[in-house]
Motif scaffolding. Structure first.
Motif, PDB file in Angstrom:
ATOM      1  N   LYS A  66       0.412  -0.976  -0.088  1.00 62.27           N
ATOM      2  CA  LYS A  66      -0.196   0.005  -0.416  1.00 62.27           C
ATOM      3  C   LYS A  66       0.475   0.813  -0.089  1.00 62.27           C
ATOM      4  N   TYR A  67       1.708   1.137   1.296  1.00 61.00           N
ATOM      5  CA  TYR A  67       2.383   2.277   1.104  1.00 61.00           C
ATOM      6  C   TYR A  67       4.059   2.624  -0.225  1.00 61.00           C
ATOM      7  N   ALA A  68       4.136   2.142  -1.082  1.00 61.81           N
ATOM      8  CA  ALA A  68       4.627   1.580  -1.795  1.00 61.81           C
ATOM      9  C   ALA A  68       4.017   2.700  -2.967  1.00 61.81           C
ATOM     10  N   ALA A  69       3.208   2.037  -3.320  1.00 65.25           N
ATOM     11  CA  ALA A  69       2.538   2.253  -3.747  1.00 65.25           C
ATOM     12  C   ALA A  69       2.068   3.796  -4.205  1.00 65.25           C
ATOM     13  N   GLU A  70       1.601   4.557  -2.798  1.00 62.80           N
ATOM     14  CA  GLU A  70       1.536   5.245  -2.521  1.00 62.80           C
ATOM     15  C   GLU A  70       3.179   6.343  -3.440  1.00 62.80           C
ATOM     16  N   PHE A 293      -6.104   1.611  -6.063  1.00 62.45           N
ATOM     17  CA  PHE A 293      -6.763   1.991  -4.831  1.00 62.45           C
ATOM     18  C   PHE A 293      -5.864   2.617  -3.726  1.00 62.45           C
ATOM     19  N   ASN A 294      -4.331   2.451  -4.038  1.00 63.10           N
ATOM     20  CA  ASN A 294      -3.321   2.915  -2.867  1.00 63.10           C
ATOM     21  C   ASN A 294      -3.400   4.093  -3.746  1.00 63.10           C
ATOM     22  N   HIS A 295      -3.406   3.988  -5.062  1.00 62.17           N
ATOM     23  CA  HIS A 295      -2.625   5.426  -5.760  1.00 62.17           C
ATOM     24  C   HIS A 295      -3.484   6.615  -5.599  1.00 62.17           C
ATOM     25  N   ASP A 301      -7.511  11.943  -3.511  1.00 61.85           N
ATOM     26  CA  ASP A 301      -8.850  11.758  -4.383  1.00 61.85           C
ATOM     27  C   ASP A 301      -9.262  10.605  -3.266  1.00 61.85           C
ATOM     28  N   TYR A 302     -10.062  10.640  -2.582  1.00 62.50           N
ATOM     29  CA  TYR A 302     -11.502  10.139  -2.140  1.00 62.50           C
ATOM     30  C   TYR A 302     -12.539   9.686  -2.643  1.00 62.50           C
ATOM     31  N   GLU A 303     -12.872  11.009  -2.769  1.00 60.91           N
ATOM     32  CA  GLU A 303     -14.166  10.803  -3.867  1.00 60.91           C
ATOM     33  C   GLU A 303     -13.813   9.390  -5.247  1.00 60.91           C
ATOM     34  N   GLY A 304     -12.736   9.778  -6.121  1.00 58.78           N
ATOM     35  CA  GLY A 304     -12.607   9.157  -7.497  1.00 58.78           C
ATOM     36  C   GLY A 304     -12.659   8.278  -6.804  1.00 58.78           C
ATOM     37  N   LEU A 305     -11.995   7.514  -5.452  1.00 55.45           N
ATOM     38  CA  LEU A 305     -11.664   6.426  -5.027  1.00 55.45           C
ATOM     39  C   LEU A 305     -13.073   5.359  -4.925  1.00 55.45           C
ATOM     40  N   VAL A 306     -13.729   6.128  -4.152  1.00 53.41           N
ATOM     41  CA  VAL A 306     -15.532   5.470  -3.897  1.00 53.41           C
ATOM     42  C   VAL A 306     -15.785   5.547  -5.218  1.00 53.41           C
ATOM     43  N   LEU A 307     -15.729   5.830  -6.196  1.00 53.65           N
ATOM     44  CA  LEU A 307     -16.707   5.663  -7.568  1.00 53.65           C
ATOM     45  C   LEU A 307     -15.988   4.535  -7.933  1.00 53.65           C
ATOM     46  N   PHE A 308     -14.514   4.413  -8.630  1.00 54.77           N
ATOM     47  CA  PHE A 308     -13.622   3.250  -8.326  1.00 54.77           C
ATOM     48  C   PHE A 308     -14.030   1.904  -7.826  1.00 54.77           C
TER      49      PHE A 308
END
Length: 388
Positions: A66-70, A293-295, A301-308
């Motif tokens: 997760k953190y490596a992706a971020e 998801f981690n990107h 971009d939390y709104e984009g995460l929910v839609l995704f």
């Protein structure tokens, strides 16, 4: 989903080839292995110990990914390498502990399979298989770490191509180790580990394209208190989830061996191999999106995460559920044409096991969402409910 469309397509193409090879392997490799019911049962029990390597990282592999992706999506190479190096170091320490335990079981294989007679041919086959598994421990660590590097870039297809090459060699080797009245299961498993080594060497050579320097990785291969503190909360929830999965379906072959004998293990192993194949199929569907998801969280971009997340659930529900229904409904005919009437008892197990996996069209994307959002309490609650 469109920003990485080309990468998704490439991942799907190469994973689809891998799935197809896995299906071919089911019809070629398993019938050869299962031709000797007792030895196949011993092989299934011994190699089932691999699962303890899957959970020995105590959740730090999941949190490290997760953190490596971020950090990757932010272009922060130094911190990405720090995360990967620490994760590899922590895995090495934990895997060494598990490896020592497996070696002890190899010295006394009757602890796993009580019906083994000390000094018999079956006893020494079990011992050799367990020792070969223990010897492959460093290869498992290397493979997991390499996979993280590819995954965070949404370029896992490059690693998949190398894995496919290895799978082809393993399938072809079956005709050598089990053809013309021969049943050399120890030789086959040794060759299996050699192929794993070859895959890792090729993958390491390819990683240079990402600018990964061995010097940077070696410097980061150590205990890092700041990285540990960053990862530990998410790692605890991931660990509890892993323990839950072990209780849910990973200890069955060892338990069956002790309660009912190795021939019953072989009956179960046929069903479990189908279940494993369906897990691989699920991996084909969802793995291209895990890093994304981690990107989203890395970019805030939390709104984009929910839609995704909603898109992933809706689009891929029928893709997962329909094949599971087909296998469950036609399990009897499938088993008869695959391994024969001796394994007819496996058909009912296959139906139950694959249908228990149908709800993953919801749980898999939601699990990735909760990991990305660090919803640790919800992850722990779900993990406790699953085996119950």
């Amino acid at each position: 989903m469109t920003g990485h469309r080309n990468q998704y397509i490439k991942i799907y193409i190469w994973k689809a080839i891998s799935i197809l090879l896995g299906f071919v392997s089911l019809f070629i490799v398993i019938p050869y292995l299962s031709s000797d019911k007792t030895l196949y049962g011993i092989y299934s029990v011994c190699t089932s110990l691999t699962i303890f390597f899957s959970y020995a990282d105590l959740g730090f592999l999941s949190s490290g990914t997760k953190y490596a992706a971020e950090y990757y999506i932010k272009g922060d190479y130094q911190n990405e390498v720090r995360i990967v190096g620490f994760t590899a170091f922590f895995m090495t320490i934990m895997f060494m502990i598990v490896d020592v335990i497996i070696i002890c079981l190899g010295i006394r294989p009757q602890s796993l399979i009580p019906e083994l007679i000390i000094g018999s041919e079956q006893f020494f086959i079990a011992r050799k298989l367990i020792f070969l598994l223990a010897a492959g421990c460093p290869l498992i660590i290397a493979q997991r770490v390499i996979q993280v590097i590819y995954m965070v870039r949404v370029e896992e297809y490059k690693f998949q191509r190398i894995m496919i090459f290895g799978s082809l060699l393993r399938i072809i080797s079956v005709f050598y180790f089990f053809g013309k009245g021969s049943y050399n299961i120890v030789g086959y498993y040794f060759f299996y580990q050699i192929i794993n080594l070859l895959i890792i060497v090729i993958a390491l050579l390819n990683i240079k394209q990402y600018g990964y320097r061995a010097k940077d990785f070696i410097k980061s291969f150590k205990f890092d208190k700041s990285v540990f503190n960053q990862e530990k909360a998410l790692s605890i929830s991931s660990l509890i989830f892993m323990i839950s999965m072990v209780l849910y379906n990973e200890l069955d072959q060892i338990a069956i061996s002790n309660m009912f004998g190795v021939e019953m293990v072989s009956i179960y192993a046929i069903a479990f191999s189908v279940m494993t194949y369906m897990r691989t199929y699920s991996g084909l569907i969802y793995s291209p999106f895990i890093a994304r998801f981690n990107h989203f969280t890395g970019l805030g971009d939390y709104e984009g995460l929910v839609l995704f997340t909603k898109k992933i659930i809706l689009v891929f529900a029928p893709v997962l559920v329909v094949p599971l229904l087909n296998i469950a409904l036609f399990a009897d005919a499938f088993v008869m044409s695959w391994v024969g009437v001796e394994y007819s008892s496996s058909a009912g197990l296959i139906s139950w096991m694959v249908m228990s996996y149908a709800v993953n069209f919801i749980t898999t994307p939601l699990s990735s969402y909760m990991t990305a959002m660090e919803k640790n309490k919800k992850i722990i609650t779900g993990a406790i409910l699953l085996p119950l």
